[in-house]
Design a protein around this motif. Structure first.
Motif, PDB file in Angstrom:
ATOM      1  N   GLU A  74       0.842  -1.187   0.000  1.00  0.00           N
ATOM      2  CA  GLU A  74       0.000   0.000   0.000  1.00  0.00           C
ATOM      3  C   GLU A  74       0.880   1.241   0.000  1.00  0.00           C
ATOM      4  O   GLU A  74       1.868   1.318   0.731  1.00  0.00           O
ATOM      5  CB  GLU A  74      -0.919   0.017   1.222  1.00  0.00           C
ATOM      6  CG  GLU A  74      -1.910  -1.136   1.250  1.00  0.00           C
ATOM      7  CD  GLU A  74      -2.819  -1.080   2.462  1.00  0.00           C
ATOM      8  OE1 GLU A  74      -2.721  -0.095   3.222  1.00  0.00           O
ATOM      9  OE2 GLU A  74      -3.610  -2.019   2.658  1.00  0.00           O
ATOM     10  N   GLY A  75       0.519   2.207  -0.836  1.00  0.00           N
ATOM     11  CA  GLY A  75       1.290   3.442  -0.909  1.00  0.00           C
ATOM     12  C   GLY A  75       2.530   3.336  -1.760  1.00  0.00           C
ATOM     13  O   GLY A  75       3.410   4.206  -1.674  1.00  0.00           O
ATOM     14  N   VAL A  90       7.840   1.961   2.673  1.00  0.00           N
ATOM     15  CA  VAL A  90       7.178   3.233   2.961  1.00  0.00           C
ATOM     16  C   VAL A  90       7.652   3.741   4.313  1.00  0.00           C
ATOM     17  O   VAL A  90       7.882   2.954   5.245  1.00  0.00           O
ATOM     18  CB  VAL A  90       5.647   3.055   2.960  1.00  0.00           C
ATOM     19  CG1 VAL A  90       4.949   4.364   3.302  1.00  0.00           C
ATOM     20  CG2 VAL A  90       5.171   2.551   1.596  1.00  0.00           C
ATOM     21  N   GLY A 117       4.732   8.502   5.218  1.00  0.00           N
ATOM     22  CA  GLY A 117       3.811   8.074   4.172  1.00  0.00           C
ATOM     23  C   GLY A 117       4.413   8.026   2.777  1.00  0.00           C
ATOM     24  O   GLY A 117       3.810   7.450   1.868  1.00  0.00           O
ATOM     25  N   GLU A 146       6.947   6.869  -0.240  1.00  0.00           N
ATOM     26  CA  GLU A 146       7.659   5.642  -0.596  1.00  0.00           C
ATOM     27  C   GLU A 146       9.158   5.908  -0.633  1.00  0.00           C
ATOM     28  O   GLU A 146       9.610   7.000  -0.993  1.00  0.00           O
ATOM     29  CB  GLU A 146       7.196   5.114  -1.952  1.00  0.00           C
ATOM     30  CG  GLU A 146       7.836   3.780  -2.316  1.00  0.00           C
ATOM     31  CD  GLU A 146       7.235   3.112  -3.537  1.00  0.00           C
ATOM     32  OE1 GLU A 146       7.701   2.011  -3.879  1.00  0.00           O
ATOM     33  OE2 GLU A 146       6.302   3.691  -4.132  1.00  0.00           O
TER      34      GLU A 146
END
Length: 385
Positions: free
Chosen positions: A44-45, A53, A188, A190
Motif C-alpha cells: 500500500e502506498g 514506505v 507516508g 515511498e
C-alpha cells in the motif's frame, strides 16, 4: 520488486493466510537483517507491487536497514558454491552473471534453501514483466582496472522500487550493506532506490517498466549516426558534393567518432555523446579547404569560440547556422522513423479513458516513445532558434 504476481506462501510460515510478508519479516529478524522502525515493507502506498514506505519522517543520512553479507545470495554463498568453483572456466561469460543465475535456480527450487522466505516475495519465473533486480558491488577507485565484482541478490534492497529522483542509496562495507536516506523522506512517502542512471528504454529492457513522463530525468533519445549522414547527403545538390560528404564520413570513421551502428545520445539538458557529435557536425559542415587541411594535420587542434561550445540546451542555439541546420534535419529524419506522431501520443497521455484500454506493455512502450519524442522536439526548437 515491482509486480502484482507473487510466489505462493511458504508452508508453515508464521502469520497465516496467503500473504508471504510476515514470514519474510520474521526471516529478516532471524538472520540479522535489521529494518529501521521508521520504515515498513508494504504493498500500500507504493508505485507498484511491494515497496518500502516511511512510517515516520526520515532525515537525510538516516539508516533505513542493514543487510549482513552472510544474507546475500551469490555464487559465494549458494549451496552449490563448490560446484560453481569447479566449473569456473566453463561458466565464464562477459557479464559474469551465469554463476548467479545457476545459484538462483538451485536455491529457488531447493526445499531447504535458507532464502525460501525471501523467494516467497518474488514473482513467478514465468512472469517477464518485472525481472529481478541484481546488484553489482562497485569496485574501489584503485581497482577500476580489474574485472567487475560478480552480481548478487540483496534481500530487502531489491524490494525498493526505482525512480531517477531516488531518496535512498545502498552503501557497501566489509561486513554489511546499508541502505541510507539521501534526502528527507516524509511520513507516508515511498522509499526509492536507484537502479542506475537509465533512460526509459533501458529500464524497460532490463527491468520491465518505464518511469512515467516527466519523472525520468535521466531519459534520452538517440539519433542514429547514419541518420546524420543521410541528412547531410540530403542537402547535397551535386554528385561532387555527395562524394565529399562520403569522404568526410569515412574520415570520421577512421577517427572512430562515428560508426554504422552507432548513435548520438541526447539527454534532457545536454548531449551525452558531445565529443562525437561535435566532431561530426564540424567535419560535415566545414569548408572544403578546411577539411583538406584537417586531413593533412596530425590530430585535432584546440578550437576557440563557437566551435568549442559544449552541446547543452543553452549553447545549441548559439551553434553555427550550418551545424544547427544539419542537426535539425537529422532530428526530423529521426522523428519520421516513428510509426506514430507526437501529437497523437500527447493526446493519448492526456486521455485517461483511452489509456485505460492499453495493456501494460503498450503503456510502458508509450512512455518510452513519448519521452524520446519530447527530447527530440525540444532539440527541434533549440536548432530552429
Amino acid at each position: 520488486m515491482a509486480t502484482a504476481a507473487k510466489r505462493p506462501r511458504v508452508e508453515g510460515a508464521s502469520g497465516g493466510g496467503d500473504d508471504p510478508l510476515p514470514a519474510f519479516l520474521d526471516w529478516c529478524r532471524r538472520v540479522g537483517l535489521e529494518l529501521s522502525p521508521k520504515v515498513s515493507v508494504s504493498r500500500e502506498g507504493t508505485v507498484s507491487g511491494y515497496g518500502m514506505v516511511a512510517l515516520e519522517d526520515v532525515q537525510r543520512g538516516e539508516l533505513l536497514f542493514v543487510v549482513p553479507r552472510a544474507v546475500l545470495l551469490s555464487q559465494e554463498t549458494t549451496g552449490i558454491r563448490s560446484l560453481l568453483e569447479k566449473e569456473h572456466r566453463a561458466l565464464q561469460s562477459q557479464s559474469g552473471w551465469v554463476p548467479l543465475l545457476l545459484a538462483l535456480l538451485y536455491e529457488y527450487l531447493a526445499e531447504d534453501s535458507p532464502w525460501k522466505c525471501y523467494f516467497s516475495l518474488w514473482p513467478p519465473l514465468s512472469s517477464l514483466q518485472h525481472p529481478m533486480f541484481c546488484f553489482q558491488e562497485p569496485l574501489e577507485e584503485e581497482e577500476d582496472e580489474k574485472e567487475p565484482n560478480p552480481p548478487m541478490m540483496v534481500p530487502a534492497a531489491d524490494i525498493l522500487n526505482h525512480v531517477a529522483d531516488h531518496n535512498a542509496n545502498l552503501e557497501y562495507s566489509p561486513e554489511y550493506l546499508r541502505m541510507v536516506a539521501t534526502q528527507p523522506i516524509h511520513k507516508g512517502q515511498e522509499i526509492f532506490n536507484t537502479y542506475g542512471q537509465m533512460a526509459n528504454w533501458q529500464l524497460l529492457h532490463m527491468y520491465g517498466f518505464a518511469e512515467p513522463y516527466p519523472g525520468n530525468t535521466d531519459d534520452t533519445a538517440d539519433i542514429q549516426m547514419a541518420t546524420v549522414r543521410a541528412a547531410a547527403l540530403q542537402g547535397a545538390t551535386t554528385e561532387a558534393e555527395r562524394r565529399l560528404i562520403c569522404e568526410r564520413w569515412d574520415f570520421l570513421c577512421q577517427l572512430e567518432m562515428v560508426g554504422e551502428e552507432g548513435a548520438f545520445v541526447i539527454g534532457r539538458e545536454e548531449v551525452l555523446t558531445e565529443e562525437e557529435l561535435s566532431a561530426t557536425l564540424k567535419v560535415l559542415c566545414m569548408p572544403a579547404k578546411d577539411f583538406r587541411e584537417l586531413k593533412e594535420q596530425d590530430g585535432w587542434e584546440e578550437d576557440d569560440g563557437e566551435d568549442s561550445l559544449t552541446l547543452t540546451n543553452k549553447t545549441i542555439p548559439k551553434l553555427k547556422a550550418s551545424w544547427k541546420t544539419l542537426l535539425l534535419n537529422s532530428t526530423l529524419l529521426t522523428l519520421q522513423a516513428y510509426a506514430t506522431d507526437f501529437k497523437s501520443e500527447q493526446e493519448l497521455l492526456c486521455n485517461k479513458a483511452a489509456r485505460a484500454q492499453l495493456s501494460w506493455r503498450e503503456e510502458q512502450a508509450l512512455q518510452v516513445r513519448y519521452g524520446q519524442k519530447q527530447i527530440l522536439h525540444q532539440l527541434l526548437e533549440l536548432t530552429s532558434s
